[in-house]
Design an enzyme around this catalytic site. Structure first.
Site, short mmCIF file in Angstrom:
data_model
loop_
_atom_site.label_atom_id
_atom_site.label_comp_id
_atom_site.label_asym_id
_atom_site.label_seq_id
_atom_site.Cartn_x
_atom_site.Cartn_y
_atom_site.Cartn_z
N GLY A 26 -65.12 27.70 5.12
CA GLY A 26 -65.36 26.27 5.25
C GLY A 26 -66.76 25.97 4.76
O GLY A 26 -67.51 26.89 4.43
N PHE A 28 -69.26 25.04 6.41
CA PHE A 28 -70.31 25.45 7.35
C PHE A 28 -70.32 26.95 7.63
O PHE A 28 -71.29 27.48 8.16
CB PHE A 28 -70.15 24.71 8.68
CG PHE A 28 -70.24 23.23 8.56
CD1 PHE A 28 -71.49 22.62 8.56
CD2 PHE A 28 -69.11 22.44 8.42
CE1 PHE A 28 -71.60 21.24 8.45
CE2 PHE A 28 -69.21 21.07 8.31
CZ PHE A 28 -70.45 20.46 8.32
N GLY A 29 -69.22 27.61 7.33
CA GLY A 29 -69.12 29.04 7.60
C GLY A 29 -67.68 29.48 7.53
O GLY A 29 -66.79 28.70 7.20
N LYS A 49 -63.43 27.98 13.66
CA LYS A 49 -64.40 27.63 12.62
C LYS A 49 -65.77 28.04 13.12
O LYS A 49 -66.16 27.68 14.23
CB LYS A 49 -64.40 26.12 12.39
CG LYS A 49 -63.30 25.66 11.50
CD LYS A 49 -63.59 24.26 10.97
CE LYS A 49 -62.51 23.89 9.98
NZ LYS A 49 -62.79 22.60 9.32
N GLU A 96 -56.03 24.84 17.25
CA GLU A 96 -54.68 25.32 17.08
C GLU A 96 -54.53 26.01 15.72
O GLU A 96 -55.03 25.48 14.72
CB GLU A 96 -53.78 24.07 17.17
CG GLU A 96 -52.35 24.25 16.90
CD GLU A 96 -51.64 22.90 16.78
OE1 GLU A 96 -50.45 22.91 16.55
OE2 GLU A 96 -52.30 21.83 16.90
N ASP A 142 -59.57 11.73 3.14
CA ASP A 142 -59.34 12.80 2.18
C ASP A 142 -57.94 13.37 2.33
O ASP A 142 -57.76 14.53 2.63
CB ASP A 142 -60.40 13.88 2.38
CG ASP A 142 -60.52 14.79 1.15
OD1 ASP A 142 -60.09 14.36 0.07
OD2 ASP A 142 -61.01 15.91 1.30
P1 ADP Z 1 -64.37 22.84 6.14
O1 ADP Z 1 -63.71 21.51 6.30
O2 ADP Z 1 -65.35 23.12 7.24
O3 ADP Z 1 -64.95 23.06 4.80
P2 ADP Z 1 -61.70 23.84 6.10
O4 ADP Z 1 -61.09 22.97 7.12
O5 ADP Z 1 -61.45 23.51 4.67
O6 ADP Z 1 -63.25 23.95 6.34
O7 ADP Z 1 -61.26 25.34 6.40
C1 ADP Z 1 -61.40 26.39 5.47
C2 ADP Z 1 -60.10 27.18 5.37
O8 ADP Z 1 -59.75 27.76 6.62
C3 ADP Z 1 -58.90 26.30 5.03
O9 ADP Z 1 -58.79 26.18 3.67
C4 ADP Z 1 -57.74 27.05 5.63
O10 ADP Z 1 -57.31 28.06 4.77
C5 ADP Z 1 -58.36 27.68 6.85
N1 ADP Z 1 -58.08 26.88 8.07
C6 ADP Z 1 -58.81 25.85 8.57
N2 ADP Z 1 -58.30 25.38 9.70
C7 ADP Z 1 -57.18 26.11 9.95
C8 ADP Z 1 -56.16 26.11 11.00
N3 ADP Z 1 -56.21 25.25 12.02
N4 ADP Z 1 -55.17 27.01 10.89
C9 ADP Z 1 -55.10 27.86 9.85
N5 ADP Z 1 -56.01 27.93 8.86
C10 ADP Z 1 -57.04 27.07 8.89
#
Ligand code: ADP
Length: 248
Positions: A26, A28-29, A49, A96, A142
Site C-alpha cells: 500500500g 503507507f506500507g 495494513k 476483513e 476512486d
Molecule cells: P493503499 O490504499 O494503502 O495504497 P491498498 O488498499 O491498495 O493500499 O492495498 C494494497 C494491496 O493489498 C491491494 O492491492 C490488495 O492486493 C491488498 N489488500 C488490501 N486490502 C485487502 C483486503 N481487505 N483483503 C485482501 N487483500 C487486500
C-alpha cells in the site's frame, strides 16, 4: 480519539493479531494476511495494513483516517474494519480479508469461469454498496476495478477509502468488469482521454454485453453530470436485470 460514535472501541491488542504473508504494497506500507483472535477465542482471517515506522507523524494520521472512514460503514459489500493498533508503533489497520484479492487480477485470471450473470451480479453488488454510501452522502472517488476486492467467487467488496472524500465524481466500473479487467483507454495519455471525451468519444461495447446494459453505461458517462443516474437508480435498474440475464 479513535472510538466510534456508537461507543465501540476499535483499539485492539497487538498480541491478538498474527501477521503472515504479504498480500500487497500500500502507499503507507505492506499489507499482510493475518489471523485475529477475538475475545471468544475465534480465529478470524484478516488483512493487516501496516504503516512504515519511518513515515512522518502526519502520514500516520492520514493512514488512520482511512480506518475512521471505514468504521462508519456496515454493508455486506464494503470491507469491514476489525480494529486498529494505534497505541504504539507500527500502527496497524486490521480489516476483513478478501480472500481472492484484487478484482482486476481475479477477472483476468478467471475469465473462463466468469459468465455474464456473475459479471452483472458483481456490478449489482457494487451498485448496492455505492448506493449505501450515496445515502450517507459519501461518494467513493476512486471506483475502479483496482479498488474492488473479491471475497468469494460470488461476492465482491469495495475497499480502500483512503482516496474517498465528500465529493461527487466518477460513476461505475461496469465496463471494466464486462471487459474482464481491461483498463479503459489503454495506451491513451490522460490528457488525450479528456480530449476524446470532450469530442463525444466513449468506450466501446464490450463483447457479449447486452445493448441495454451498454446504453445504461453511456447514460452514466453523460457529459452533463445532471443527466447521469444516481447509484440508487443504478441499483434498481441492475436488480431488475440480474434475474432476467442470470437465467441464460
Ligand atoms: P493503499 O490504499 O494503502 O495504497 P491498498 O488498499 O491498495 O493500499 O492495498 C494494497 C494491496 O493489498 C491491494 O492491492 C490488495 O492486493 C491488498 N489488500 C488490501 N486490502 C485487502 C483486503 N481487505 N483483503 C485482501 N487483500 C487486500
Amino acid at each position: 480519539d479513535y472510538s466510534s460514535p456508537d461507543g465501540h472501541d476499535y483499539e485492539i491488542q497487538r498480541d491478538r493479531v498474527c501477521l503472515m504473508d504479504i498480500l500487497g504494497n500500500g502507499q503507507f506500507g505492506d499489507v499482510h494476511k493475518g489471523i485475529y483472535r477475538d475475545k471468544d477465542g475465534n480465529e478470524i482471517p484478516v488483512a493487516v495494513k501496516t504503516c512504515k515506522e519511518d513515515n512522518e507523524e502526519s502520514m500516520t494520521e492520514k493512514f488512520l483516517e482511512e480506518a475512521l472512514i471505514m468504521q462508519q460503514f456496515d454493508h455486506p459489500h464494503i470491507v469491514k474494519l476489525v480494529g486498529i493498533c494505534s497505541e504504539n508503533r507500527p500502527v496497524w489497520i486490521v480489516m476483513e480479508l478478501a480472500k481472492h484479492g484484487e478484482m482486476r487480477a481475479y477477472l483476468q485470471n478467471n475469465k473462463h469461469r466468469l459468465d455474464l450473470c456473475t459479471l452483472i451480479m458483481y456490478s449489482y453488488q457494487l451498485s448496492t454498496a455505492l448506493s449505501y454510501l450515496e445515502s450517507k452522502k459519501f461518494v467513493h472517488r476512486d471506483i475502479a476495478a483496482r479498488n474492488v476486492l473479491v471475497s468469494a467467487h460470488d461476492s465482491v467488496k469495495l475497499g480502500d477509502f483512503g482516496l474517498s472524500r465528500w465529493v461527487e465524481e466518477q460513476r461505475v466500473c461496469i465496463w471494466e468488469i464486462l471487459m474482464y479487467g481491461i483498463k479503459p483507454f489503454q495506451g491513451v495519455k490522460n490528457n488525450d482521454v479528456i480530449g476524446k471525451i470532450e469530442n463525444g468519444e466513449r468506450l466501446p461495447l464490450p463483447p457479449g454485453c447486452p445493448p441495454s446494459l451498454y446504453n445504461l453505461m453511456c447514460v452514466c458517462w453523460s457529459y452533463e453530470p445532471s443527466k447521469r443516474p444516481s447509484f440508487s437508480d443504478l441499483k434498481s435498474w441492475l436488480s431488475r436485470r440480474v434475474l432476467s440475464w442470470g437465467s441464460n
